[in-house]
Design a protein around this motif. Structure first.
Motif, PDB file in Angstrom:
ATOM      1  N   PRO A   9     -36.759  27.816 -17.284  1.00  0.00           N
ATOM      2  CA  PRO A   9     -36.531  27.748 -18.726  1.00  0.00           C
ATOM      3  C   PRO A   9     -36.802  29.052 -19.468  1.00  0.00           C
ATOM      4  O   PRO A   9     -37.749  29.775 -19.150  1.00  0.00           O
ATOM      5  CB  PRO A   9     -37.508  26.661 -19.199  1.00  0.00           C
ATOM      6  N   LEU A  11     -35.398  31.784 -19.408  1.00  0.00           N
ATOM      7  CA  LEU A  11     -35.032  33.056 -18.770  1.00  0.00           C
ATOM      8  C   LEU A  11     -33.568  33.415 -19.049  1.00  0.00           C
ATOM      9  O   LEU A  11     -33.152  34.538 -18.793  1.00  0.00           O
ATOM     10  CB  LEU A  11     -35.343  33.023 -17.274  1.00  0.00           C
ATOM     11  N   ARG A  17     -35.711  37.983 -25.609  1.00  0.00           N
ATOM     12  CA  ARG A  17     -36.959  37.249 -25.744  1.00  0.00           C
ATOM     13  C   ARG A  17     -38.161  38.165 -25.487  1.00  0.00           C
ATOM     14  O   ARG A  17     -38.209  38.817 -24.431  1.00  0.00           O
ATOM     15  CB  ARG A  17     -36.939  36.148 -24.676  1.00  0.00           C
ATOM     16  N   TYR A  22     -40.979  41.133 -21.416  1.00  0.00           N
ATOM     17  CA  TYR A  22     -39.942  40.910 -20.405  1.00  0.00           C
ATOM     18  C   TYR A  22     -38.848  41.991 -20.357  1.00  0.00           C
ATOM     19  O   TYR A  22     -37.955  41.909 -19.527  1.00  0.00           O
ATOM     20  CB  TYR A  22     -39.288  39.535 -20.636  1.00  0.00           C
ATOM     21  N   ALA A  73     -40.520  29.968 -14.183  1.00  0.00           N
ATOM     22  CA  ALA A  73     -40.986  30.248 -15.550  1.00  0.00           C
ATOM     23  C   ALA A  73     -42.109  29.264 -15.928  1.00  0.00           C
ATOM     24  O   ALA A  73     -43.004  29.028 -15.120  1.00  0.00           O
ATOM     25  CB  ALA A  73     -39.806  30.248 -16.512  1.00  0.00           C
ATOM     26  N   ILE A  98     -41.842  38.039 -13.636  1.00  0.00           N
ATOM     27  CA  ILE A  98     -41.597  39.357 -14.225  1.00  0.00           C
ATOM     28  C   ILE A  98     -42.917  39.942 -14.735  1.00  0.00           C
ATOM     29  O   ILE A  98     -43.249  41.092 -14.457  1.00  0.00           O
ATOM     30  CB  ILE A  98     -40.567  39.221 -15.376  1.00  0.00           C
ATOM     31  N   ARG A 104     -52.475  37.271 -18.337  1.00  0.00           N
ATOM     32  CA  ARG A 104     -52.103  36.543 -19.553  1.00  0.00           C
ATOM     33  C   ARG A 104     -52.990  35.293 -19.714  1.00  0.00           C
ATOM     34  O   ARG A 104     -54.070  35.235 -19.145  1.00  0.00           O
ATOM     35  CB  ARG A 104     -50.602  36.217 -19.500  1.00  0.00           C
ATOM     36  N   ARG A 108     -51.437  30.212 -17.417  1.00  0.00           N
ATOM     37  CA  ARG A 108     -50.436  30.857 -16.561  1.00  0.00           C
ATOM     38  C   ARG A 108     -51.007  31.252 -15.184  1.00  0.00           C
ATOM     39  O   ARG A 108     -50.306  31.804 -14.346  1.00  0.00           O
ATOM     40  CB  ARG A 108     -49.856  32.102 -17.244  1.00  0.00           C
TER      41      ARG A 108
HETATM   42  C1  DQA Z   1     -42.675  34.090 -16.261  1.00  0.00           C
HETATM   43  C2  DQA Z   1     -44.141  33.831 -16.591  1.00  0.00           C
HETATM   44  C3  DQA Z   1     -44.325  32.420 -17.119  1.00  0.00           C
HETATM   45  O1  DQA Z   1     -45.690  32.184 -17.432  1.00  0.00           O
HETATM   46  C4  DQA Z   1     -43.506  32.220 -18.393  1.00  0.00           C
HETATM   47  O2  DQA Z   1     -43.626  30.892 -18.837  1.00  0.00           O
HETATM   48  C5  DQA Z   1     -42.100  32.635 -18.247  1.00  0.00           C
HETATM   49  C6  DQA Z   1     -41.766  33.807 -17.449  1.00  0.00           C
HETATM   50  C7  DQA Z   1     -42.433  35.543 -15.801  1.00  0.00           C
HETATM   51  O3  DQA Z   1     -41.442  35.782 -15.136  1.00  0.00           O
HETATM   52  O4  DQA Z   1     -43.221  36.435 -16.130  1.00  0.00           O
HETATM   53  O5  DQA Z   1     -41.203  32.061 -18.861  1.00  0.00           O
HETATM   54  O6  DQA Z   1     -42.308  33.238 -15.183  1.00  0.00           O
END
Ligand code: DQA
Length: 140
Positions: A9, A11, A17, A22, A73, A98, A104, A108
């Protein structure tokens, strides 16, 4: 060699964004570059904002492809269903992110995918995807 990149989601908004996190490149542009860079690979790409669609795709490719590069994500941190799908299939999965999720928010730091992934590549920007494909090409 057949490899698929599966993105979860939000991405689809890469390039628009939170550019400070990113970057400013769209994933579609990056994918074209990767197709050129990895010409010997049959590379495909799927993105969805819907958890069940991601599970359907993992099941669909999970017995015939050579590798899955998965950036689930936000679902990485919440989805038992995607974690179970990764566990169920035969195709090896490399989890990528990414951003450095460990620098963070605490929520996460948890991944439901990592325990069943072949490996995890986090925090190298878009290069995380390239590193994953290189790893599949090199073999284990
Ligand atoms: C992500 C990190 C996740 O915490 C976040 O919700 C994303 C992107 C990344 O690629 O850094 O949507 O997966």
């Amino acid at each position: 060699m057949k490899i698929i990149i599966i993105n979860g989601p939000n991405l689809n908004l890469l390039g628009k964004r939170e550019k400070e996190v990113y970057g400013s490149k769209s994933f579609d542009d990056f994918f074209v570059e990767m197709q050129f860079q990895f010409r010997e690979v049959e590379l495909s790409y799927f993105q969805s904002n819907i958890e069940g669609e991601l599970i359907d795709k993992i099941q669909e490719v999970g017995y015939s492809f050579d590798g899955i590069v998965l950036n689930a994500a936000a679902y990485t941190h919440t989805s038992v269903g995607i974690g179970d799908a990764v566990k169920a299939i035969e195709t090896p999965v490399i989890e990528v992110h990414i951003s450095n999720t460990f620098s963070r928010e605490d929520f996460r730091h948890k991944s439901y995918i990592a325990p069943n992934a072949k490996g995890v590549i986090i925090g190298f920007g878009f290069q995380s995807y390239e590193l994953a494909i290189q790893s599949f090409l090199k073999g284990s």
